[in-house]
Design an enzyme around this catalytic site. Structure first.
Site, PDB file in Angstrom:
ATOM      1  N   LYS A  61      -3.927   2.621  -2.492  1.00 24.91           N
ATOM      2  CA  LYS A  61      -4.661   1.878  -3.525  1.00 24.91           C
ATOM      3  C   LYS A  61      -5.961   1.344  -2.938  1.00 24.91           C
ATOM      4  O   LYS A  61      -5.968   0.815  -1.812  1.00 24.91           O
ATOM      5  CB  LYS A  61      -3.791   0.731  -4.052  1.00 24.91           C
ATOM      6  CG  LYS A  61      -4.398  -0.014  -5.248  1.00 24.91           C
ATOM      7  CD  LYS A  61      -3.459  -1.080  -5.810  1.00 24.91           C
ATOM      8  CE  LYS A  61      -4.062  -1.790  -7.005  1.00 24.91           C
ATOM      9  NZ  LYS A  61      -3.146  -2.804  -7.588  1.00 24.91           N
ATOM     10  N   SER A  71      -2.193  -2.792 -12.564  1.00 25.45           N
ATOM     11  CA  SER A  71      -3.483  -2.348 -12.059  1.00 25.45           C
ATOM     12  C   SER A  71      -3.392  -1.128 -11.141  1.00 25.45           C
ATOM     13  O   SER A  71      -4.393  -0.466 -10.931  1.00 25.45           O
ATOM     14  CB  SER A  71      -4.171  -3.487 -11.302  1.00 25.45           C
ATOM     15  OG  SER A  71      -3.436  -3.816 -10.136  1.00 25.45           O
ATOM     16  N   SER A  82       1.764  -5.194 -11.367  1.00 24.96           N
ATOM     17  CA  SER A  82       0.827  -4.088 -11.139  1.00 24.96           C
ATOM     18  C   SER A  82       1.382  -2.884 -10.385  1.00 24.96           C
ATOM     19  O   SER A  82       0.729  -1.848 -10.323  1.00 24.96           O
ATOM     20  CB  SER A  82      -0.417  -4.592 -10.408  1.00 24.96           C
ATOM     21  OG  SER A  82      -1.261  -5.253 -11.307  1.00 24.96           O
TER      22      SER A  82
END
Lengths: 489, 95, 478
Positions: free
Chosen positions: A78, A153, A177
């Site tokens: 990420k 997210s 997330s």
């Protein structure tokens, strides 16, 4: 589709046996990214040269029998974790040109395990969002349906794993997330106990809630990845100093006799009926496996979203003050004076949702409002934490849906912040309490994946992984993958 | 819950965000919507409940007083918007 | 009308650690710009603060020294505001639950009266960086070497009623932190500085007047002058029918005036909240006890002991206790002086201070060590040498680092105390100066001094002056 195994465990085993090289499997994923990601947009940065160098180094280790369990296995990272020498944008224009001169502890641990970094995945800006639509680098497409969001997210990581553009990925979970995009993309994702995975080098959204964790297709892969990611770090004051554990240790123990609590609040009117159905089937499945399911009561659940939005926004308003255009990051052109520089740099560098949260957080902390907002939220946080703590004295895990709906359509909730926030209705309480929780796929509703959440006691990740693995042993929802009907294979 | 233009401006000033005159009302409405939503918290009496800042309620560990950081100024300043004489430059600040 | 000034001070004392409060970068003064600003000090994305254990130790020592309460679970808070030399957009400080609460310190006023000033609290915080305005026309340069330097902010109660009292308080604190070894006290380098809150009220009134805050005073002289200026200014404003506004001011030392920096209306809303990156500082009672055991003797105790144990005057005790190094020097010198503390005190405050001043040295760097000085003093006391010769020997010791006994032996400087040897010298001088004998006998007493001088000169200063006097008198008056 090729004949390569699709799981972290499968690839690791094959690499150890020499069935193919790390360079080959890395090449395979890089090719798939090149073929499909212009449509999915799950990666912000693909670092091909770096990946192939790491893979070649891993191959040398595999040959010389110096290899660890995951040596040479590719993964996606990420874009919130700092990676020395490789851009870390956090999904924001503010950091479009930011290359950290240091690596996150998680990045270092993945490097030390000789895993191969494929690239950095797309995400909601500063991890603020539940749909990946707030990214400066554009939205991510849910591989299961064109025009549907992947969740957020960690939407890029979830989409990449679902589309088999990486066998595993990292994510971060501040209010859901990791779990919510895992659910919406039909993969598995684990949010560890707060303090278990170092936050050093993880760009902060809300420091008391943020926690990194793994995303993959199976619970076993999550355990393998967590073995690498988790551990005490003296560079993070909130890291918990306790011995490392092997999260695969109890995967093979049966789920029979485990007590599972099901809060009635998790099946309220907010839950889509077609999402509820696969969850109820999964509950039956667990009962068949010998788990003892009982209804429990978590009275303060409905206050978790308000408390979460106040606390996370308050912390973010302060955490994001460092983006001032002075030492790094975006600076506006030709500032008139220092105030103009601050305001334009920040308003140009941050997107709408990020600015909204900064404003909410600033308001909640400002003189005259602190008690009614921030302090009130922290008091409710204690009530919620205590409620979970009590419940977990009688059950091994708490079970419910991960998200009230399946993947929604892009643009559907982006005009109404509150509607968007409500998609985290089942996940934020876990962050407020600092507990570990996992989301695994348990079926489909109208062709879109449905995720089930299991919440465990502090440091009970191994137990959650055990239940999930046992469930995945007798079901195949985790093996479903979307057909990437873009004509490219 | 309405947030007036003046209030929005004041918060934006504290947060160093620029909100154009014509956007104040819309931002105020969005803000108001969120604030109203979070005021659901008022439904419960929290008198005498100790606020919880950290879920685990642990104590911070401490480091030994040792200088371990090398001078990485040049590396750090590579990404800086404006540097002169090794100083980060900003528009003139008047005290 | 008679006015009573009311003053409270917030002292910022830089803690003498090697590394910063939350990073492992050096706190050294005077480095090239930004070479001591680590990723944490720069507030780069993702990096985190980790507390330096030494600052906790120092704050606890300080708290114990002023009899304060040490918090068992002290909390760091963020103070949010934007300023280019504040890298994160917030300062990590303490708000609720400071590490030290309460306590008091004894101050000595110019008229030698002792007064007790209460301390409200002392808390840990990080310093900001430095803005450089001079070098650029339209820009300000930011040097973040100082960012993250540990500070102990000591907040007094508003209990001082004159600029002189404020200075006495600041001096007492300055002395204390140096005694504890927690601050180098270097005011020029900004290691010890203060903000002063000043108000005035009619004498006898109990409510406080509106106060102004004068920022960043970094010398005792500036504290005194700035506060006095501000007191006078406030009285003048009020007496002319005006009102005092709550403002923050800067003292301009060049123009000797205070001027307004910002008004209450633009006062910051700091939005303090507990720093989520830092868990509470846990301080156990055992830890506090072990710190208490390592607490050094404090200035007030030491002064009292010097008077009791060494029979020093309170003035001498105060001078010698001003600095822990001086007090230690004195005690070591005394130990080597065969029981002559007062003479040691005289020599330290006299010859030694003068020599240190002239060479601009701290006492720790004195070429004449305390044991050597003690021996020198003992030689005066036992009449081996005269005080005058001792000064000559001290000079040699200062230059060569030699032992006093070696200098005495080498240069043959032992005092002549043999009556017959001195009598011979007396005879010689009288023989050489018949005119002066006549003058003396004619009643010109002053000539006696001339004879003493001549005898001393002839002995190269080594004759015992008391004996010279005695023998001369006996010889001339008979």
């Amino acid at each position: 589709m090729s004949s390569y195994p699709e799981t972290v465990a499968g690839i690791a085993t094959a690499l150890a046996k020499g069935e193919f090289s790390s360079v080959e499997i890395t090449r395979h994923y890089l090719d798939r990214i090149a073929a499909h990601d212009s449509r999915l947009n799950s990666y912000i940065t693909v670092c091909e040269e770096h990946s192939l160098n790491q893979a070649a180094a891993a191959d040398a280790m595999l040959k010389s029998k110096d290899a660890g369990p995951l040596t040479g296995v590719p993964y996606a990272h990420k874009d919130i974790f700092c990676t020395k020498g490789i851009k870390t944008s956090c999904g924001s224009r503010m950091l479009d040109n930011f290359v950290a001169p240091y690596s996150a502890t998680v990045s270092e641990r993945l490097d030390a395990a000789s895993m191969v970094l494929l690239g950095k995945t797309n995400m909601d800006e500063f991890a603020m969002g539940s749909s990946n639509e707030t990214s400066y680098f554009g939205p991510v497409t849910n591989p299961w349906r064109e025009g549907a969001v992947p969740g957020g997210s960690s939407g890029g990581s979830a989409a990449a794993v679902a589309a088999r553009l990486a066998p595993g990925a990292t994510g971060t979970d501040t209010g859901g997330s990791i779990r919510q995009p895992a659910a919406l993309c039909g993969i598995s994702g684990l949010k560890p106990t707060y303090g278990r995975v170092s936050r050093f080098g993880l760009i902060a959204f809300a420091s008391s809630l943020d926690q990194g964790g793994p995303m993959a297709t199976t619970a076993e892969d999550l355990a393998l990845l967590l073995n690498v990611m988790a551990g005490f770090d003296n560079k993070d004051s909130t890291s918990v100093d306790r011995p490392d554990e092997d999260y695969t240790r109890s995967l093979r123990e049966p789920a029979a006799g485990l007590r599972v609590g099901i809060p009635k609040q998790f099946f309220s009117a907010d839950l889509d009926a077609d999402v509820a159905a696969p969850i109820r089937s999964a509950i039956s499945e667990l009962e068949t496996m010998g788990a003892i399911c009982t209804e429990i009561d978590l009275k303060h659940m409905d206050l978790s979203i308000p408390a979460y939005y106040v606390i996370s926004s308050a912390e973010c308003s302060s955490n994001l003050s460092r983006y001032d255009g002075v030492r790094f990051g975006h600076r506006c052109d030709d500032p008139r004076d220092i105030e103009d520089m601050y305001r334009r740099s920040r308003s140009e560098g941050f997107g709408v949702e990020t600015q909204r949260r900064i404003l909410v957080g600033t308001y909640a902390l400002s003189s005259g409002y602190y008690d009614a907002y921030y302090q009130k939220a922290q008091q409710i946080r204690r009530l919620i934490r205590d409620e979970f703590k009590n419940a977990l004295e009688n059950v091994d895990a708490i079970l419910g849906p991960t998200s009230p709906t399946t993947a929604f359509t892009m643009g559907q909730k982006s005009d109404d912040p509150v509607a968007m926030y409500l998609s985290d209705i089942y996940t934020t309480a876990v962050n407020l309490a600092g507990l570990p929780a996992i989301s695994i796929p348990v079926g489909f509703a109208d062709g879109l994946p449905v995720g089930m959440q299991l919440i465990g006691n502090y440091f009970a990740e191994a137990k959650l992984l055990q239940i999930a693995h046992q469930y995945q042993n007798v079901t195949d929802w985790h093996q479903h993958s979307p057909s990437l009907d873009d004509g490219i294979e | 819950m309405a947030i007036s233009d003046d209030e929005v401006s004041a918060i934006a000033r504290l947060a160093r965000l620029e909100i154009k005159e014509q956007d104040l009302a819309a931002v105020g409405a969005g803000l108001g919507r969120v604030l109203e939503f979070v005021r659901q918290m008022d439904a419960i009496d929290t008198t005498n409940i100790e606020p919880l800042a950290h879920p685990l309620e642990l104590a911070a560990h401490r480091r030994a007083d040792e200088v371990l950081e090398p001078d990485l100024r040049d590396v750090y300043q590579l990404g800086a918007p404006q540097v002169q004489n090794a100083l980060y430059l900003v528009p003139k600040v008047i005290e | 009308m008679e006015w009573q000034p009311v003053i409270g001070l917030e002292i910022h004392s830089q803690l003498a650690t090697a590394s910063k409060i939350f990073s492992a970068a050096s706190t050294g003064y005077g480095a090239e710009p930004n070479t001591q600003a680590s990723a944490v000090d720069l507030g780069l994305p993702g990096v985190l603060p980790v507390l330096n254990e030494k600052v906790v130790e120092m704050a606890v020592l300080f708290g114990l020294a002023i009899g304060a309460t040490i918090s068992n679970a002290s909390i760091f808070a963020r103070k949010n505001y934007f300023y280019p030399d504040l890298p994160k957009g917030y300062q990590i400080s303490q708000y609720e639950e400071p590490i030290v609460a309460g306590g008091r310190i004894e101050i000595r006023l110019p008229d030698d009266h002792i007064k007790i000033i209460d301390v409200t609290r002392a808390h840990l915080e990080e310093d900001a960086g430095k803005s450089v305005h001079e070098d650029f026309d339209r820009s300000t340069g930011i040097d973040l070497n100082r960012a993250g330097t540990p500070l102990l902010e000591i907040v007094s109660e508003p209990q001082m009623h004159s600029a002189a009292e404020a200075v006495a308080y600041m001096r007492a604190m300055h002395q204390l932190v140096r005694y504890l070894g927690i601050c180098d006290g270097n005011m020029q380098e900004g290691s010890f500085r203060c903000d002063a809150n000043v108000s005035v009220r009619p004498l006898g009134e109990s409510t406080l007047g509106t106060r102004t805050e004068i920022k960043n005073l970094n010398s005792f002289r500036f504290v005194e002058r700035a506060i006095q200026f501000e007191i006078d200014r406030q009285i003048e404003v009020i007496e002319n029918g005006g009102q005092i506004h709550q403002v923050t001011m800067l003292y301009d030392a060049d123009r000797h005036e205070t001027r307004t920096m910002r008004s209450k209306e633009d006062a910051h809303d700091y939005r303090y909240f507990p720093d989520p990156d830092l868990l509470p500082i846990e301080i156990t009672d055992d830890y506090i006890q072990s710190m208490a055991n390592s607490l050094p003797e404090l200035p007030a105790q030491k002064r009292k002991r010097f008077v009791d144990e060494y029979a020093l005057t309170s003035k001498d005790a105060e001078i010698l206790c001003e600095d822990r190094g001086i007090a230690d020097y004195f005690e070591q010198a005394t130990a080597a002086s065969s029981g002559n503390p007062r003479l040691c005190a005289n020599w330290i405050t006299g010859e030694l201070f003068a020599a240190l001043n002239a060479s601009n040295l701290q006492i720790e760097a004195s070429p004449v060590g305390p044991a050597a000085l003690g021996v020198l003093v003992s030689r005066i006391a036992d009449n081996t040498i005269s005080g005058k010769i001792a000064k000559q020997i001290f000079e040699t010791m200062w230059e060569t680092g030699q032992d006093p006994d070696d200098v005495i032996a080498e240069q043959g400087l032992q005092q002549v105390t043999d009556d017959s040897a001195i009598a011979n010298l007396v005879e010689q001088v009288l023989n050489d100066n018949p005119d002066q004998i006549e003058q003396y006998r004619a009643g010109k007493d002053k000539v006696f001094g001339f004879f003493v001088g001549q005898v001393m000169k002839l002995s190269q200063g080594k004759a015992n002056p008391k004996q010279v006097n005695k023998l001369l008198k006996a010889r001339l008056d008979n």
